[in-house]
Scaffold this motif. Structure first.
Motif, short mmCIF file in Angstrom:
data_model
loop_
_atom_site.label_atom_id
_atom_site.label_comp_id
_atom_site.label_asym_id
_atom_site.label_seq_id
_atom_site.Cartn_x
_atom_site.Cartn_y
_atom_site.Cartn_z
N PHE A 708 1.39 18.20 18.02
CA PHE A 708 2.57 17.59 17.40
C PHE A 708 2.80 16.18 17.95
N THR A 709 3.31 15.32 17.10
CA THR A 709 3.82 14.02 17.55
C THR A 709 5.18 13.87 16.89
N PRO A 710 6.20 14.54 17.42
CA PRO A 710 7.46 14.60 16.68
C PRO A 710 8.16 13.25 16.59
N ARG A 711 8.66 12.97 15.42
CA ARG A 711 9.47 11.79 15.17
C ARG A 711 10.67 12.26 14.36
N ILE A 712 11.70 11.45 14.32
CA ILE A 712 12.87 11.87 13.53
C ILE A 712 13.50 10.65 12.85
N PRO A 713 13.81 10.78 11.58
CA PRO A 713 14.48 9.67 10.91
C PRO A 713 15.83 9.42 11.58
N LYS A 714 16.21 8.18 11.65
CA LYS A 714 17.45 7.87 12.36
C LYS A 714 18.67 8.43 11.62
N GLU A 715 18.50 8.77 10.35
CA GLU A 715 19.59 9.31 9.54
C GLU A 715 19.90 10.78 9.89
N TRP A 716 19.03 11.44 10.61
CA TRP A 716 19.20 12.86 10.86
C TRP A 716 19.61 13.10 12.31
N LYS A 717 20.39 14.19 12.49
CA LYS A 717 20.66 14.63 13.86
C LYS A 717 19.48 15.41 14.42
N GLY A 718 18.95 16.26 13.55
CA GLY A 718 17.82 17.05 14.02
C GLY A 718 17.23 17.84 12.87
N TYR A 719 16.06 18.38 13.11
CA TYR A 719 15.47 19.27 12.11
C TYR A 719 14.61 20.30 12.80
N THR A 720 14.49 21.44 12.14
CA THR A 720 13.76 22.56 12.71
C THR A 720 12.84 23.13 11.66
N PHE A 721 11.62 23.38 12.04
CA PHE A 721 10.74 24.10 11.11
C PHE A 721 9.94 25.14 11.87
N ASN A 722 9.47 26.11 11.10
CA ASN A 722 8.65 27.17 11.69
C ASN A 722 7.24 27.04 11.17
N VAL A 723 6.30 27.36 12.01
CA VAL A 723 4.95 27.52 11.48
C VAL A 723 4.33 28.80 12.00
N ASN A 724 3.64 29.42 11.05
CA ASN A 724 2.86 30.59 11.42
C ASN A 724 1.50 30.09 11.87
N PHE A 725 1.18 30.28 13.12
CA PHE A 725 -0.13 29.84 13.61
C PHE A 725 -0.85 31.01 14.23
N ARG A 726 -1.84 31.46 13.55
CA ARG A 726 -2.69 32.54 14.04
C ARG A 726 -1.86 33.76 14.45
N ASN A 727 -0.98 34.13 13.49
CA ASN A 727 -0.17 35.35 13.60
C ASN A 727 0.94 35.31 14.65
N GLN A 728 1.29 34.11 15.11
CA GLN A 728 2.50 33.95 15.91
C GLN A 728 3.35 32.88 15.23
N ILE A 729 4.66 32.99 15.38
CA ILE A 729 5.51 32.00 14.74
C ILE A 729 6.07 31.04 15.79
N LEU A 730 5.81 29.78 15.54
CA LEU A 730 6.31 28.75 16.45
C LEU A 730 7.44 28.03 15.75
N LYS A 731 8.58 28.01 16.42
CA LYS A 731 9.74 27.30 15.87
C LYS A 731 9.81 25.95 16.58
N VAL A 732 9.88 24.88 15.79
CA VAL A 732 9.88 23.52 16.34
C VAL A 732 11.19 22.86 15.98
N SER A 733 11.96 22.45 16.98
CA SER A 733 13.24 21.78 16.74
C SER A 733 13.19 20.37 17.28
N VAL A 734 13.38 19.44 16.38
CA VAL A 734 13.31 18.05 16.79
C VAL A 734 14.70 17.44 16.67
N SER A 735 15.13 16.79 17.71
CA SER A 735 16.42 16.09 17.63
C SER A 735 16.19 14.66 18.10
N GLN A 736 17.24 13.86 18.04
CA GLN A 736 17.09 12.47 18.50
C GLN A 736 16.74 12.44 20.00
#
Lengths: 768, 768
Positions: A708-736
């Protein structure tokens, strides 16, 4: 543009107020689907205003006879079309002898639609004064069950508010439907049996030519003041429809409602002779549960989908609504249970483009499904093409290729090409490369190498053979060239040496041979089978590698960029920003020849390739190409802004990345192209998802690890997404402030963030 | 191939024997026309076998709604189609109660058709045994009058030969006709009045949309044993037809015949309300003359045409028949009396290609009409385009051009473009150059400069403006380029810098400005009018000249040839002789993309330009280009071999020239392309004429004088052709020994033969 028409809401799409001009657009926006069937948000009751009726069954199509002005050798005889299926949602409503029709009422107030994406249902409510003076409140709720995917349910509730009323509900089935886009006004359906019994009715129809048999069924329950009453409906049948009538006498303020369960059983999944009994069974099951219980199951099923697929955006409700709408519609269209199905460009929301499968699936949709579903879903998408390999070989043979060369179709339902524009059908051959790339992408992401010896290698050999035969040697250039193609940028036709196509061709050959060698070494049994099936010899392999090694790539020393094609620099290089705004979009204002000789790029072309093969280029090279091509890109394809958004983010140009993101995420909700009434842009929705996850989140697979190389638009406080990677779920939360990762699974996971490795334990959180 | 089916004859086309499979082909080959109308050689009596009914009126067309698979901005709404007109030739024949139908007879023997080209009539005769056993001889003779061009005449003669017979002739008019090539099964005609009176009948119909009104009329005469009898026919009318029945009782061996005069009066030439009376008048005139007298006039009229247009070939009857067939058909199609008319690619022999006017007229037909008719005819052909100038400007505006730039249509009836294939309609723009070239060619040949200030210059300005705007500056090449075109070789689409197009563009600008300056100096009044009408300023002129001066031409140093287009040398340059014969013609066996990326040339392209501008190149350059391009030329257009034949002759390669000549001269008679049943290749017939006159005869205009370099194929004893040059007729006779010239006129003529000047006195002969 529709901007601000849809009410901002985190989880729902909401329309308030009744506007005749917007009915067709809203029919698209409020569409519902469950992967097996889907429908536009048409009214249940009669509506005499402008409407586009549409109900569709996954995998059921009609081969419409090709219509062209000037025939070219090699054109297919038929264009396989998504088929408008019999209407099961219809409920005529009569109140005190007057038929309810919102186009004829004295007044319609409090009109509201809500598509609840969290729970997967659609509701419409309004107050209407009929011509006879009766004022009623109506609330109609509808969903297509994820659990019983042959069933949909409607609860249609009427409350007279100024006087008592006799309410007559007439739910019906109607197989007398047509497609809006028929070429020759052919009849697509043949209805051969109608029956009814008590509260149920069935229509058996089959499609002409393709002979899909479908039973359309309904089962109704009448309620007065929320008590089910034992109704004996009056039945009426005509040539193609069955109607059952239910009468209810209700006092002022008292409500009555009809629950209608309906849907399709299809010969794809049942024997023809079992269709009615299968329909009866599933309708009985649904009705015994009852509307509310079925709806509870629906909420749970959607909750499971969201658990894996949701993206949460904080501080920007419109962006939140936009991304969820995209994720929701993708899931309504395709759930990956059935390898015979695929992702149509309009899903179940319209008929435009026909067919069900474009290279969109491999290039745009696969990453979404890989990361948000069990990996079996992505495998099913690949298997779909594996099953079509023989058709792809036939398709190539029609164009003069031999010896097992495969050309996957531009548009298809069953593997046969059904498109008929020579510059696309015959020349937009880069699509073939997407088949191999998808396999590579799948293996890279899932680590499931077994797909290659099992199925993928045969596809890759067919594709490599095509490129080998399609490239020709230029004595002049002393290189292999690929002449007469159309790249992803369809605003160029019949060009020579499209960089993207040539690059992909070279890569496809090399990747195929690399895997052939690996399979030879590690999967001897599979290797033997594949060599026997394909009759591949060393001489041919040597020929392929020679083509790959000596492939020509147009390059400008002056600009230090690869050229989109030979001669690109001969164009009048006026940037889009210097183009008169009144001329945009150029595809509406310019004749085709003018578009073709302009430098304007419809959708990412050279940049599409650099996006796909990012690792092969330095960041400086990427920036040079982005700076060169972006100024000429008009993004007149819904598939374009997402790639530019991802590259802009990669280049740390977040403002630009965010602008492109906005353009893709609310394309339909805000009706940018003034065409949403024709249906939604389903496949491009996956691009929106990519813009966040790959663009802002910077997700990549590097050396078998999530990076990951997380970046965030300045208009947002934060964002979160999940990815299923090889049968495990990784939740990624990016904030400023930073990024946190949570792992749901049972083993440690090493990820790479901004170039550094971190190891996460199950059910723990790390913040970077 | 049909070889040897048509009997060799110096003046007639003859078929012997009845072959159901050949009926449609012979309907084309035996077509007749008089410039104002024409028809396929359909049987008069009922025929239930395969047939393609066709009768056509010059200038009467229908705008058929465009049908395409994929719409492109700029496409025309309609395709103007040659319109099948009401049938006036029909005569049902009943013998002893049995209907005559060659498809149902017990036997048909002695079947013979003759198209007498010298005299302009068509005759069919046969012996038939009907199902009822009656054996009859039939002889039907028909012609379309050149003198009364609204009238045709039929003499239909029946002789019972094994028993007496009651013969019933039922001549009829039938307006219930359709086009074979309708896009949407539209009804093209509306019949609004039918009437009959004694031996005459009329139908008034009008075309839908275009509202051409047409009166179709007939007047019949019955003869028994060559004596006219006073018959009172029984009349019968239906919605769209009128039938008159005539009974004759004839003894065995005695004949009866019906003479039917029929034809059309059209609102192009009469007021709507006068159509019936005009028809009545002309039919009365014809009938009072009688069939034989009218036929005598016909013979005289054709004799006059042949006097000027004939080419005599000695020692090769098939070549003789071939060239006369070409000259005859051109004259049947277009006589040049009416500047509203033009030369359709199928003339009056079929419906294919629709429209009436292609660049064929300017590039191929004009030289024929200049040399074989009064110069007014060629002037009318130019005027036709002058009248369409405003439409050409509108056409260019639809494609984004401004300020009076004109783009002449690819296909048209009334000046509006009606073609709808983007690669042709929008890109085959070299056609525009042919407009200016035709003016140049006309002035060069006739010496009538007055056409330029009167009309030509305005056309030339519109065309030059188009090229000025269409060329763009390439920073890369530092030259003006013309991107995205299709050249004369339609087996290349959307190419850059087609040499022919670029060359013509440059020349059109230069020739326009050269004449602008000349008109400015010598025709001040015209100049003022033209400048006011066109609003042409010096700045624009300077801009035009800059484009012309810096035009880019692709060139290969290695091969020392101009390249057909950018990138031509990147192709796999396998010559046609190395192509598998089973793949020919490639347009039947290859998909379009494969054709496009091949080096194969459909028709002369670079060589077309070198043919047109021969003086600008040395013989060595011409030879180099011919040797380079001929090996890749597949000649799959009927317009191709003639140009190669002329160049081969110029290069003293007479064997090759003769081979190409053969291919063009009997294209239809021998049905090379197996498609003659669709109609004849009228415009390419002018190319055949050019092959002899410009090719073998070597006719050129040099320094305002006729110039010849006579050559003769070794297969011929001699050949003779006439040319009208500035109102004197020069007869040129070439034999293996030498060439003789005879002048019919009233003043001396200096000509150039083999580079030397000779002066010929009127009515004297010189031999060189």
């Amino acid at each position: 543009m529709n901007q601000d028409y849809i009410k901002p809401d985190n989880w729902s799409i909401i329309e308030e107020g009744f506007d005749v001009e917007r009915v067709k657009s809203s029919e698209s926006l409020f569409s519902i689907g469950n992967g097996a069937m889907g429908q536009r948000a048409n009214f249940e009751e009669t509506y005499t205003g402008p409407t586009f009726q549409g109900s569709y069954i996954a995998g059921v199509y009609y081969p419409d006879k090709t219509r062209v002005g000037w025939w070219k050798n090699g054109y297919p005889e038929y264009f396989a079309k998504v088929l408008n299926a019999p209407n099961w949602i219809g409920i005529d409503v009569e109140v005190n002898g007057e038929k309810l029709d919102l186009h004829q009422c004295k007044s319609v107030t409090n009109f509201r639609r809500e598509l609840n994406m969290k729970e997967g249902w659609y509701q419409r409510s309004f107050t209407a004064v009929l011509a006879n003076g009766t004022e009623i409140e109506v609330k109609a709720t509808r969903f297509l069950s994820l659990d019983l995917d042959e069933v949909g349910a409607i609860r249609y509730k009427v409350t007279p508010i100024n006087q008592e009323a006799k309410v007559v509900f007439t739910p019906y089935l109607d197989a007398g439907i047509t497609n809006e886009d028929t070429n020759w006004d052919d009849k697509f359906w043949d209805t051969y049996d109608l029956s009814h019994n008590g509260n149920t009715a069935y229509i058996l129809s089959k499609t002409m030519k393709t002979e899909f048999h479908v039973c359309t069924g309904m089962l109704n329950q009448l309620f007065v003041a929320n008590e089910q009453v034992d109704a004996s409906p009056k039945a009426e049948t005509s040539g193609t429809s069955v109607r059952l009538s239910y009468e209810a006498q209700v006092a002022k303020g008292q409500s009555t409602h009809l629950v209608k369960f309906g849907g399709y059983t299809v010969s794809l999944n049942h024997k023809n002779e079992d269709l009615v009994s299968a329909s009866a069974t599933v309708l009985k099951q649904a009705s015994e549960s009852g509307f509310d219980a079925l709806l509870d199951l629906q909420k749970k099923a959607w909750s499971k989908i969201w658990e894996m697929a949701d993206i949460v955006i904080e501080g920007d409700v419109k962006a939140q609504q936009g991304i969820r709408f995209n994720i929701f519609q993708l899931n309504q269209t395709y759930l990956g249970k059935d390898p015979r199905l695929n992702i149509g460009p309009k899903g179940f929301t319209g008929e435009k483009y026909g067919g069900s499968t474009y290279w969109d699936t491999e290039a745009y949709c696969l990453p979404f499904y890989m990361a948000t579903k069990d990996q079996m879903v992505a495998r099913n998408l690949l298997t779909y093409r594996y099953h079509h390999l023989n058709k792809a070989i036939e398709n190539a043979e029609k164009l003069g290729f031999t010896n097992g060369a495969a050309l996957y179709p531009m548009v298809t339902m069953n593997g046969e090409e059904c498109h008929n524009e020579w510059e696309i059908t015959f020349e937009e051959i880069h699509r073939n490369g997407a088949m191999t790339f998808a396999i590579y992408n799948y293996v890279r992401y899932t680590g499931d190498y077994s797909y290659i010896p099992e199925k993928g290698l045969e596809v890759m050999i067919g594709v490599a053979r095509f490129w080998h035969q399609r490239a020709t040697f230029s004595e002049e250039k002393e290189k292999y060239v690929i002449l007469g193609v159309t790249g992803p940028n369809e605003y160029e036709n019949n060009i020579n040496n499209n960089w993207y196509t040539n690059y992909l061709a070279k890569w496809c050959i090399e990747y195929c041979i690399e895997n052939l060698n690996k399979v030879k070494g590690e999967y001897a049994v599979d290797y033997k089978r594949i060599i026997e099936a394909t009759n591949l010899h060393q001489e041919e392999i040597d020929g392929m590698l020679k083509v790959a090694e000596h492939m020509y790539f147009p390059y400008s020393e002056k600009h230090q960029v690869f050229l989109q094609q030979d001669g690109f620099l001969d164009k009048e290089l006026i940037t889009v920003s210097n183009l008169d705004a009144s001329q945009r979009p150029i595809n509406q204002y310019w004749s085709w020849d003018r578009i073709l000789r302009s430098p304007y790029i419809k959708q990412a072309d050279t940049l599409q390739g650099m996006y796909m093969f990012e690792d092969k280029f330095t960041k400086e090279e990427m920036a040079k190409h982005f700076d060169f091509y972006e100024p000429y890109t008009v993004h007149e394809s819904s598939l374009s802004p997402c790639v530019h958004s991802i590259i802009a983010a990669y280049l740390d140009r977040m403002d630009q990345a965010y602008t492109f993101y906005l353009r893709t995420s609310r394309l339909d909700l805000d009706d940018y192209n003034k065409e949403v009434e024709e249906g939604l842009h389903i496949t491009s929705m996956a691009g929106t998802w990519m813009s966040i996850v790959e663009g802002f989140g910077g997700l990549r697979i590097k050396e078998d690890k999530l990076s990951f190389t997380p970046r965030i638009p300045k208009e947002w406080k934060g964002y979160t997404f999940n990815v299923n990677f090889r049968n495990q779920i990784l939740k990624v939360s990016v904030s400023q402030e930073g990024t946190s990762f949570t792992l749901e699974g049972n083993q440690e996971l090493t990820i790479c963030v901004g170039g550094k490795e971190f190891t996460i334990s199950p059910d723990s959180l790390i913040t970077v």
